[in-house]
Scaffold this motif. Structure first.
Motif, PDB file in Angstrom:
ATOM      1  N   UNK A   1     -12.114 -17.223   2.494  1.00  0.00           N
ATOM      2  CA  UNK A   1     -12.667 -17.220   1.148  1.00  0.00           C
ATOM      3  C   UNK A   1     -12.347 -15.940   0.402  1.00  0.00           C
ATOM      4  N   UNK A   2     -12.203 -14.838   1.159  1.00  0.00           N
ATOM      5  CA  UNK A   2     -11.889 -13.567   0.491  1.00  0.00           C
ATOM      6  C   UNK A   2     -10.380 -13.372   0.331  1.00  0.00           C
ATOM      7  N   UNK A   3      -9.612 -14.381   0.708  1.00  0.00           N
ATOM      8  CA  UNK A   3      -8.152 -14.333   0.604  1.00  0.00           C
ATOM      9  C   UNK A   3      -7.545 -13.140   1.307  1.00  0.00           C
ATOM     10  N   UNK A   4      -8.063 -12.823   2.470  1.00  0.00           N
ATOM     11  CA  UNK A   4      -7.445 -11.756   3.261  1.00  0.00           C
ATOM     12  C   UNK A   4      -6.338 -12.356   4.092  1.00  0.00           C
ATOM     13  N   UNK A   5      -5.101 -11.811   3.999  1.00  0.00           N
ATOM     14  CA  UNK A   5      -4.100 -12.270   4.953  1.00  0.00           C
ATOM     15  C   UNK A   5      -4.542 -11.840   6.355  1.00  0.00           C
ATOM     16  N   UNK A   6      -4.032 -12.516   7.350  1.00  0.00           N
ATOM     17  CA  UNK A   6      -4.482 -12.297   8.714  1.00  0.00           C
ATOM     18  C   UNK A   6      -4.450 -10.835   9.143  1.00  0.00           C
ATOM     19  N   UNK A   7      -3.393 -10.103   8.744  1.00  0.00           N
ATOM     20  CA  UNK A   7      -3.219  -8.753   9.242  1.00  0.00           C
ATOM     21  C   UNK A   7      -4.322  -7.811   8.764  1.00  0.00           C
ATOM     22  N   UNK A   8      -5.085  -8.219   7.760  1.00  0.00           N
ATOM     23  CA  UNK A   8      -6.142  -7.333   7.273  1.00  0.00           C
ATOM     24  C   UNK A   8      -7.452  -7.496   8.026  1.00  0.00           C
TER      25      UNK A   8
ATOM     26  N   UNK B   1      -0.758  -2.532   5.914  1.00  0.00           N
ATOM     27  CA  UNK B   1      -0.872  -1.078   5.833  1.00  0.00           C
ATOM     28  C   UNK B   1       0.187  -0.415   6.718  1.00  0.00           C
ATOM     29  N   UNK B   2       0.589   0.794   6.333  1.00  0.00           N
ATOM     30  CA  UNK B   2       1.549   1.543   7.163  1.00  0.00           C
ATOM     31  C   UNK B   2       0.959   2.911   7.493  1.00  0.00           C
ATOM     32  N   UNK B   3       0.898   3.228   8.775  1.00  0.00           N
ATOM     33  CA  UNK B   3       0.279   4.468   9.243  1.00  0.00           C
ATOM     34  C   UNK B   3       1.325   5.367   9.894  1.00  0.00           C
ATOM     35  N   UNK B   4       1.697   6.450   9.225  1.00  0.00           N
ATOM     36  CA  UNK B   4       2.683   7.376   9.823  1.00  0.00           C
ATOM     37  C   UNK B   4       1.975   8.272  10.828  1.00  0.00           C
ATOM     38  N   UNK B   5       2.643   8.534  11.927  1.00  0.00           N
ATOM     39  CA  UNK B   5       2.070   9.333  13.016  1.00  0.00           C
ATOM     40  C   UNK B   5       1.779  10.774  12.567  1.00  0.00           C
ATOM     41  N   UNK B   6       2.411  11.227  11.469  1.00  0.00           N
ATOM     42  CA  UNK B   6       2.142  12.576  10.968  1.00  0.00           C
ATOM     43  C   UNK B   6       0.821  12.641  10.200  1.00  0.00           C
ATOM     44  N   UNK B   7       0.152  11.495   9.995  1.00  0.00           N
ATOM     45  CA  UNK B   7      -1.214  11.525   9.464  1.00  0.00           C
ATOM     46  C   UNK B   7      -1.459  10.834   8.137  1.00  0.00           C
ATOM     47  N   UNK B   8      -0.402  10.325   7.482  1.00  0.00           N
ATOM     48  CA  UNK B   8      -0.672   9.613   6.226  1.00  0.00           C
ATOM     49  C   UNK B   8      -0.653   8.109   6.457  1.00  0.00           C
ATOM     50  N   UNK B   9      -1.478   7.427   5.657  1.00  0.00           N
ATOM     51  CA  UNK B   9      -1.505   5.958   5.692  1.00  0.00           C
ATOM     52  C   UNK B   9      -1.378   5.444   4.283  1.00  0.00           C
ATOM     53  N   UNK B  10      -0.505   4.464   4.086  1.00  0.00           N
ATOM     54  CA  UNK B  10      -0.405   3.806   2.784  1.00  0.00           C
ATOM     55  C   UNK B  10      -0.900   2.374   2.976  1.00  0.00           C
ATOM     56  N   UNK B  11      -2.049   2.092   2.344  1.00  0.00           N
ATOM     57  CA  UNK B  11      -2.656   0.775   2.486  1.00  0.00           C
ATOM     58  C   UNK B  11      -2.082  -0.186   1.448  1.00  0.00           C
ATOM     59  N   UNK B  12      -2.260  -1.479   1.707  1.00  0.00           N
ATOM     60  CA  UNK B  12      -1.964  -2.535   0.726  1.00  0.00           C
ATOM     61  C   UNK B  12      -0.528  -2.570   0.215  1.00  0.00           C
ATOM     62  N   UNK B  13       0.414  -2.481   1.120  1.00  0.00           N
ATOM     63  CA  UNK B  13       1.809  -2.686   0.718  1.00  0.00           C
ATOM     64  C   UNK B  13       2.068  -4.187   0.702  1.00  0.00           C
TER      65      UNK B  13
END
Ligand SMILES: Nc1nc2c(c(=O)[nH]1)N[C@H]1C(S)=C(S)[C@@H](COP(=O)(O)O)O[C@H]1N2
Ligand SMILES: [Mo]
Length: 237
Positions: free
Chosen positions: A36-43, A109-121
């Motif tokens: 119902x919240x239209x979340x794709x599975x990966x979320x 989402x993409x999580x770089x091992x150096x500490x940054x995360x970019x959500x909702x790509x």
């Protein structure tokens, strides 16, 4: 005996049936409320995850564009995706042949091992599973190594690569992938640190044993799970 056995409706089995039904309804209910919240599975967050941000990661507003070397050129005419190793049907796909694979748009989402995360790509491309179906890995193949135009490489177990959120992508946020983010073709593996999401892929090689990629040879984890901060390998070369 040809007669089918009647279930025994004793108290314990009634309880068992009831609890199966209740668990079933609860599971369906949860499923539908997420849908119902239209979340794709990966979320969907597993029960033990309270945040979309893995431990010791900070949010950034744009993908950082992390790479170890120069950004390769893309020439549509001579580009080929080579798929080989332990497969029944080795392939060399042209750009147009690749675009003919079933297309899917999925947010992750993409999580770089150096500490940054970019959500909702919002990635556009095809499931890695579709490539598996085309080339038919042999029964002893367990891993795939991704070889990139810039000399980079990484590898993953097939059981990770068949996941619903693992894609080979050529679009980001509705636009053609920018050169720095892997144009024309990159992998996205949202449940692993970013260094598993190989950019500028030219070849996929199916293997029996896992090969070590660029960062993995330098001591980064081969399993790379952001949620357990699995950043470095036990084995240091
Ligand atoms: N071919 C190639 N792929 C690569 C890299 C690289 O240097 N070369 N860097 C990796 C790392 S460490 C990260 S975090 C992501 C970053 O993706 P982005 O550049 O789109 O932000 O790409 C990964 N894929
Ligand atoms: Mo990274």
């Amino acid at each position: 005996m040809s007669q089918t056995q009647r279930p025994n409706f004793g108290r314990r089995s009634i309880l068992k049936y009831l609890s199966t039904i209740i668990v079933g309804i609860a599971t369906l209910g949860l499923g539908f409320s997420f849908l119902g919240q239209h979340h794709p599975k990966s979320e969907l967050l597993p029960a033990n995850r309270t945040s979309r941000l893995p431990p010791n990661q900070r949010k950034v507003s744009e993908l950082v564009g992390y790479s170890t070397g120069v950004i390769p050129q893309f020439n549509e005419m001579d580009w080929r995706l080579r798929i080989g190793g332990e497969v029944e049907k080795p392939l060399s796909m042209t750009w147009n042949e690749f675009l003919d694979l079933p297309k899917l748009i999925q947010k992750s989402d993409l999580h770089c091992v150096t500490g940054w995360s970019k959500l909702d790509n919002v990635w556009g491309g095809t499931l890695f599973r579709n490539v598996i179906a085309l080339c038919g890995p042999r029964s002893d193949a367990r891993f795939a190594t991704f070889e990139c135009e810039d000399g980079y490489s990484t590898s993953l177990p097939l059981k990770v690569l068949v996941d619903d959120d693992v894609m080979l992508v050529y679009e980001l946020d509705g636009e053609e992938l920018e050169p720095e983010h892997g144009r024309p073709l990159r992998l996205v593996v949202p449940k692993r640190y970013g260094y598993k999401s190989a950019k500028w892929i030219r070849a996929v090689k199916f293997t029996v044993e896992q090969e070590l990629g660029y960062w993995e040879k330098l001591g980064y984890s081969n399993t790379a799970d952001p949620w357990t901060e699995d950043r470095y390998s036990q084995y240091r070369p």
